[in-house]
Design an enzyme around this catalytic site. Structure first.
Site, PDB file in Angstrom:
ATOM      1  N   ASP A   9       0.866  -1.177   0.000  1.00 52.46           N
ATOM      2  CA  ASP A   9       0.000   0.000   0.000  1.00 52.46           C
ATOM      3  C   ASP A   9       0.906   1.231   0.000  1.00 52.46           C
ATOM      4  O   ASP A   9       2.063   1.169   0.434  1.00 52.46           O
ATOM      5  CB  ASP A   9      -0.879  -0.016   1.244  1.00 52.46           C
ATOM      6  CG  ASP A   9      -1.653   1.271   1.424  1.00 52.46           C
ATOM      7  OD1 ASP A   9      -2.367   1.669   0.495  1.00 52.46           O
ATOM      8  OD2 ASP A   9      -1.506   1.895   2.498  1.00 52.46           O
ATOM      9  N   MET A  10       0.395   2.355  -0.467  1.00 57.21           N
ATOM     10  CA  MET A  10       1.237   3.551  -0.556  1.00 57.21           C
ATOM     11  C   MET A  10       1.027   4.498   0.616  1.00 57.21           C
ATOM     12  O   MET A  10       1.891   4.637   1.471  1.00 57.21           O
ATOM     13  CB  MET A  10       0.996   4.261  -1.897  1.00 57.21           C
ATOM     14  CG  MET A  10       1.583   3.501  -3.084  1.00 57.21           C
ATOM     15  SD  MET A  10       1.248   4.270  -4.685  1.00 57.21           S
ATOM     16  CE  MET A  10       1.995   5.886  -4.474  1.00 57.21           C
ATOM     17  N   ASP A  11      -0.109   5.157   0.676  1.00 59.85           N
ATOM     18  CA  ASP A  11      -0.332   6.195   1.693  1.00 59.85           C
ATOM     19  C   ASP A  11      -0.406   5.592   3.087  1.00 59.85           C
ATOM     20  O   ASP A  11      -1.142   4.630   3.332  1.00 59.85           O
ATOM     21  CB  ASP A  11      -1.616   6.972   1.371  1.00 59.85           C
ATOM     22  CG  ASP A  11      -1.487   7.708   0.052  1.00 59.85           C
ATOM     23  OD1 ASP A  11      -0.689   8.644  -0.012  1.00 59.85           O
ATOM     24  OD2 ASP A  11      -2.160   7.304  -0.921  1.00 59.85           O
ATOM     25  N   GLY A  44      -5.344   2.520  -3.390  1.00 63.75           N
ATOM     26  CA  GLY A  44      -6.643   3.037  -3.808  1.00 63.75           C
ATOM     27  C   GLY A  44      -6.510   4.205  -4.771  1.00 63.75           C
ATOM     28  O   GLY A  44      -7.490   4.636  -5.375  1.00 63.75           O
ATOM     29  N   LYS A 195      -7.869  -5.384  -3.440  1.00 66.14           N
ATOM     30  CA  LYS A 195      -6.429  -5.568  -3.631  1.00 66.14           C
ATOM     31  C   LYS A 195      -6.069  -7.050  -3.531  1.00 66.14           C
ATOM     32  O   LYS A 195      -5.208  -7.542  -4.263  1.00 66.14           O
ATOM     33  CB  LYS A 195      -5.649  -4.776  -2.582  1.00 66.14           C
ATOM     34  CG  LYS A 195      -5.757  -3.268  -2.710  1.00 66.14           C
ATOM     35  CD  LYS A 195      -4.911  -2.572  -1.649  1.00 66.14           C
ATOM     36  CE  LYS A 195      -5.046  -1.067  -1.693  1.00 66.14           C
ATOM     37  NZ  LYS A 195      -4.183  -0.389  -0.713  1.00 66.14           N
ATOM     38  N   ASP A 218      -2.096  -0.596   5.930  1.00 64.60           N
ATOM     39  CA  ASP A 218      -2.461   0.060   7.185  1.00 64.60           C
ATOM     40  C   ASP A 218      -3.953   0.232   7.377  1.00 64.60           C
ATOM     41  O   ASP A 218      -4.392   0.636   8.451  1.00 64.60           O
ATOM     42  CB  ASP A 218      -1.818   1.454   7.247  1.00 64.60           C
ATOM     43  CG  ASP A 218      -2.527   2.439   6.330  1.00 64.60           C
ATOM     44  OD1 ASP A 218      -3.254   3.317   6.829  1.00 64.60           O
ATOM     45  OD2 ASP A 218      -2.390   2.310   5.108  1.00 64.60           O
ATOM     46  N   ASN A 221      -9.004  -1.207   3.374  1.00 63.83           N
ATOM     47  CA  ASN A 221      -8.928  -1.672   1.991  1.00 63.83           C
ATOM     48  C   ASN A 221      -7.689  -2.533   1.748  1.00 63.83           C
ATOM     49  O   ASN A 221      -7.535  -3.109   0.667  1.00 63.83           O
ATOM     50  CB  ASN A 221      -8.965  -0.501   1.010  1.00 63.83           C
ATOM     51  CG  ASN A 221      -7.810   0.457   1.178  1.00 63.83           C
ATOM     52  OD1 ASN A 221      -7.308   0.684   2.276  1.00 63.83           O
ATOM     53  ND2 ASN A 221      -7.375   1.047   0.082  1.00 63.83           N
TER      54      ASN A 221
END
Length: 267
Positions: A9-11, A44, A195, A218, A221
């Site tokens: 995940d990124m953010d 997302g 995902k 985190d 999603n």
């Protein structure tokens, strides 16, 4: 176990709060790729808002992949080929608009390269800051959505939106995937598209076993891919129930959490 892929995940996971990657994390991921490990971004975010990070991590050079829109799109980072795409029909989006009015929450989607909404609000601006996409304020949301879109977001402060999530998950069960990516973002994609489901497709294509995959996230999603992966990792900054569902809890995104995972389990 020798891991062949790490999915991120990124953010609030890969990225620090200022949306940058720490030098320690970047170097760990580059070293992992040199050892043959695939580094996959799963966010997302719209695809457009993921390419800069993909370039920074040299994903194209190592033949890796991007899962955008919560898995509704799968892209080959090297060729930019779209390998999978899921959409919502205009009729479905219009129904979600009606539901947003009933539940008294904001709503937005993506049309072309813009975020489309009827009323600007702080949450839309957060999404604009994250993605770098412009916001288009329209008078008639339904009229603005006449072609399929990849996903829809409903927006409101966290505790209120959590109650809306419970209501709509029950009402739309078997029709749409419903989950929060942040406390104030409630997201809708085609039923079964997460995902985790897209990760399953990708590793089948690549001949990688789920036991050979690490997935880090985190938020809600991320939950499906955390549960799906051989090693599901929750960030130290994740909510308690996400941490409880993971196989391993790492440091926070502000304390090189992803680097800790790469150094411990790959390098």
């Amino acid at each position: 176990m020798t891991y062949k892929m790490i999915v991120l995940d990124m953010d609030d996971t890969l990225l620090q709060d200022d949306h940058t990657i720490s030098d320690r994390t970047k170097q760990a991921l580059l070293q992992a790729q040199k050892q043959g490990v695939k580094v996959v971004l799963a966010s997302g975010r719209p695809t457009y808002a993921m390419w800069d990070t993909a370039r920074e991590l040299e994903l194209a050079d190592y033949g890796s992949y991007i899962l955008s829109f919560n898995g509704a799109n799968i892209y080959n980072a090297k060729t930019k080929e779209l390998l999978f795409k899921s959409t919502l029909s205009p009729e479905t989006v219009h129904r979600l608009y009606d539901l947003s009015k009933r539940e008294n929450v904001g709503i937005q989607t993506y049309v072309g390269d813009a975020i489309v909404t009827e009323q600007d609000n702080p949450y839309t601006q957060i999404e604009a800051d994250i993605t770098g996409l412009p916001v288009e304020i329209v008078e008639d949301f339904k009229a603005a959505v006449q072609e399929p879109v990849v996903k829809v977001l409903m927006l409101e402060e966290g505790p209120f939106l959590a109650e809306v999530e419970k209501t709509l998950k029950k009402e739309l069960e078997g029709e749409l995937a419903v989950y929060r990516s942040k406390p104030y973002f409630l997201e809708f994609t085609e039923d079964g598209v997460t995902k985790g489901s897209s990760l399953s497709q990708l590793i089948e294509k690549l001949g990688i076993k789920r036991e050979e995959v690490i997935a880090c996230g985190d938020s809600y999603n991320d939950l499906e891919m955390i549960k799906f992966a051989g090693l599901g990792v929750a960030m130290g900054n994740a909510p308690e129930d996400i941490r409880a569902a993971a196989d391993f809890v790492t440091e926070s995104n502000m304390n090189h959490g992803v680097a800790h995972v790469v150094e411990k389990f790959i390098l």
